[in-house]
Design a protein around this motif. Structure first.
Motif, PDB file in Angstrom:
ATOM      1  N   ARG A 184      27.400  16.076  -6.839  1.00 26.05           N
ATOM      2  CA  ARG A 184      27.734  14.889  -5.935  1.00 26.05           C
ATOM      3  C   ARG A 184      27.110  14.924  -4.594  1.00 26.05           C
ATOM      4  N   THR A 185      26.276  16.024  -4.218  1.00 24.00           N
ATOM      5  CA  THR A 185      26.094  16.188  -2.820  1.00 24.00           C
ATOM      6  C   THR A 185      24.656  15.795  -2.556  1.00 24.00           C
ATOM      7  N   HIS A 186      24.415  15.316  -1.223  1.00 28.75           N
ATOM      8  CA  HIS A 186      23.057  15.166  -0.901  1.00 28.75           C
ATOM      9  C   HIS A 186      22.798  16.169   0.322  1.00 28.75           C
ATOM     10  N   TRP A 187      21.753  16.699   0.090  1.00 32.48           N
ATOM     11  CA  TRP A 187      21.393  18.052   0.836  1.00 32.48           C
ATOM     12  C   TRP A 187      20.489  17.412   2.094  1.00 32.48           C
ATOM     13  N   HIS A 188      20.866  17.371   2.948  1.00 27.62           N
ATOM     14  CA  HIS A 188      19.970  16.902   4.359  1.00 27.62           C
ATOM     15  C   HIS A 188      18.999  18.185   4.612  1.00 27.62           C
ATOM     16  N   LEU A 189      17.788  18.047   4.205  1.00 29.85           N
ATOM     17  CA  LEU A 189      16.795  19.116   4.420  1.00 29.85           C
ATOM     18  C   LEU A 189      15.577  18.513   5.099  1.00 29.85           C
ATOM     19  N   SER A 190      15.484  17.421   5.565  1.00 32.39           N
ATOM     20  CA  SER A 190      14.276  16.935   6.271  1.00 32.39           C
ATOM     21  C   SER A 190      14.729  16.578   7.876  1.00 32.39           C
ATOM     22  N   ASP A 191      13.647  16.392   8.690  1.00 33.86           N
ATOM     23  CA  ASP A 191      13.630  16.198  10.074  1.00 33.86           C
ATOM     24  C   ASP A 191      14.608  14.738  10.220  1.00 33.86           C
ATOM     25  N   GLY A 192      14.333  13.900   9.356  1.00 34.00           N
ATOM     26  CA  GLY A 192      14.928  12.705   9.580  1.00 34.00           C
ATOM     27  C   GLY A 192      16.408  12.452   9.776  1.00 34.00           C
ATOM     28  N   GLY A 193      16.895  11.749  10.398  1.00 28.82           N
ATOM     29  CA  GLY A 193      18.459  11.753  10.804  1.00 28.82           C
ATOM     30  C   GLY A 193      19.185  10.358  10.181  1.00 28.82           C
ATOM     31  N   GLU A 194      18.522   9.810   9.221  1.00 27.08           N
ATOM     32  CA  GLU A 194      19.286   8.530   8.614  1.00 27.08           C
ATOM     33  C   GLU A 194      19.620   8.419   7.257  1.00 27.08           C
ATOM     34  N   ALA A 195      19.170   9.638   6.473  1.00 29.65           N
ATOM     35  CA  ALA A 195      19.581   9.624   5.069  1.00 29.65           C
ATOM     36  C   ALA A 195      21.067   9.665   4.913  1.00 29.65           C
ATOM     37  N   ASP A 196      22.103   9.694   5.644  1.00 28.91           N
ATOM     38  CA  ASP A 196      23.511   9.599   5.626  1.00 28.91           C
ATOM     39  C   ASP A 196      23.882   8.099   5.680  1.00 28.91           C
ATOM     40  N   ARG A 197      22.884   7.292   5.930  1.00 34.21           N
ATOM     41  CA  ARG A 197      23.227   5.796   6.046  1.00 34.21           C
ATOM     42  C   ARG A 197      23.066   4.918   4.591  1.00 34.21           C
ATOM     43  N   GLY A 198      22.700   5.485   3.746  1.00 36.61           N
ATOM     44  CA  GLY A 198      22.707   4.790   2.427  1.00 36.61           C
ATOM     45  C   GLY A 198      23.817   5.054   1.502  1.00 36.61           C
ATOM     46  N   PRO A 199      23.831   4.069   0.470  1.00 40.96           N
ATOM     47  CA  PRO A 199      25.027   4.291  -0.336  1.00 40.96           C
ATOM     48  C   PRO A 199      24.910   5.580  -1.295  1.00 40.96           C
ATOM     49  N   TRP A 200      23.853   6.351  -1.329  1.00 42.98           N
ATOM     50  CA  TRP A 200      23.494   7.499  -1.894  1.00 42.98           C
ATOM     51  C   TRP A 200      24.145   8.954  -1.337  1.00 42.98           C
ATOM     52  N   ALA A 201      24.714   8.702   0.065  1.00 44.99           N
ATOM     53  CA  ALA A 201      25.200   9.761   0.722  1.00 44.99           C
ATOM     54  C   ALA A 201      26.643   9.904   0.674  1.00 44.99           C
ATOM     55  N   SER A 202      27.317   8.665   0.107  1.00 49.32           N
ATOM     56  CA  SER A 202      28.967   8.761   0.526  1.00 49.32           C
ATOM     57  C   SER A 202      29.296   7.702  -0.568  1.00 49.32           C
ATOM     58  N   GLY A 203      30.579   7.891  -0.874  1.00 45.60           N
ATOM     59  CA  GLY A 203      31.143   6.855  -1.815  1.00 45.60           C
ATOM     60  C   GLY A 203      31.036   6.754  -3.352  1.00 45.60           C
ATOM     61  N   GLN A 204      31.429   6.058  -3.987  1.00 47.82           N
ATOM     62  CA  GLN A 204      31.358   6.064  -5.505  1.00 47.82           C
ATOM     63  C   GLN A 204      29.911   6.126  -5.972  1.00 47.82           C
TER      64      GLN A 204
END
Length: 297
Positions: free
Chosen positions: A217-237
């Protein structure tokens, strides 16, 4: 059984020869996302389909249509090459400006194809059977088909803007339309597989109890970009309905050092062993059987 009909599915007549565009059009024939790829991909998916009925029938219909698309494009390439200056190139290229134009022609069209299309892409790379996907799992295959049709339509759209020939554009309009309907058909088939209870969102629909649930279920933040958590792939069902996404802002490695094992002496691999270590020199008195055993150890 296949039966060939000499009439094309749609007209393929350019208004004038254009050897340079013929070379570009080769991408739609023998490129990784070209018509040869989808032809063989769908044929093998159909032949490998273990269920008689609507799915296999649909796959084989589209696969057989794609054979006709290869023929359309090959015919168009041949007609674009009609009157191409392969026999006068030597004289023409003495002028640098003319050489720059004529130099755009694919020499394989003249040397290999005799003025016709070849099973290769736009830079002459031969078509490869490794391009195709035919796994036997219809959900996995249909998703690959959507990608293939999307890439094919994208390349057709780009080529559409590279020509002003009305006849070529007319054929490409037809190709664009068929890529549209095929994308929609594969997407509809994906939904139908779910409704029929044959496949689910995650492929294969199995081994969920065996997999490590902590990492499903986890999205690993492994890049310099800071917006990966803003999509539905990072939280929710998650789309499969089984999992909920979790964003890991600062993940830590879970494994040890990525170190290769020590090399065998007879491989002569540079390592940090003591240079005086006699074991670096292979024994000269070992039998052939012993040397083979050392190699496989």
């Amino acid at each position: 059984m296949f039966r060939h009909t000499s009439n094309l599915q749609f007209e393929a007549k350019p208004d004038k020869p254009d050897a340079l565009f013929a070379m570009k059009l080769q991408e739609l024939i023998g490129g990784a996302w070209g018509e040869m790829t989808v032809t063989m991909q769908y044929l093998f998916q159909g032949w490998n389909c273990r269920m008689e009925g609507k799915y296999k029938d649909m796959i084989m219909d589209i696969a057989t249509e794609e054979i006709g698309h290869v023929e359309m494009l090959a015919t168009m390439v041949g007609r674009l090459l009609e009157g191409a200056p392969d026999d006068v190139t030597a004289e023409a290229v003495k002028d640098p400006a003319v050489a720059a134009v004529v130099g755009g022609m694919n020499p394989q069209h003249a040397i290999v194809g005799g003025g016709g299309a070849v099973p290769a892409d736009s830079v002459g790379t031969p078509w490869n059977g490794k391009y195709i996907v035919a796994s036997g799992n219809l959900m996995a295959d249909f998703r690959a088909n959507v990608a293939a049709e999307a890439q094919g339509r994208l390349q057709t759209a780009r080529l559409y803007h590279m020509t002003d020939d009305p006849g070529v554009k007319q054929m490409l309009r037809f190709n664009l339309a068929r890529d549209t309907v095929h994308q929609n058909q594969w997407l509809a088939a994906i939904q139908q597989l779910k409704e029929d209870g044959l496949e689910d969102t995650v492929v294969p629909d199995a081994l969920f109890d065996e997999e490590n649930q902590e990492h499903a279920r986890t999205h690993w933040h492994l890049s310099d970009g800071g917006e990966a958590d803003r999509g539905p792939w990072a939280s929710g069902q998650a789309p499969d309905g089984r999992h909920s996404f979790e964003y890991m802002a600062d993940p830590s490695p879970l494994g040890g050092k990525a170190s290769a094992p020590a090399p065998q002496p007879h491989q002569y691999v540079t390592s940090r062993r003591d240079s005086s270590d006699a074991s670096k020199q292979p024994s000269q008195d070992k039998s052939a059987a012993e040397k083979i055993k050392d190699t496989f150890q």
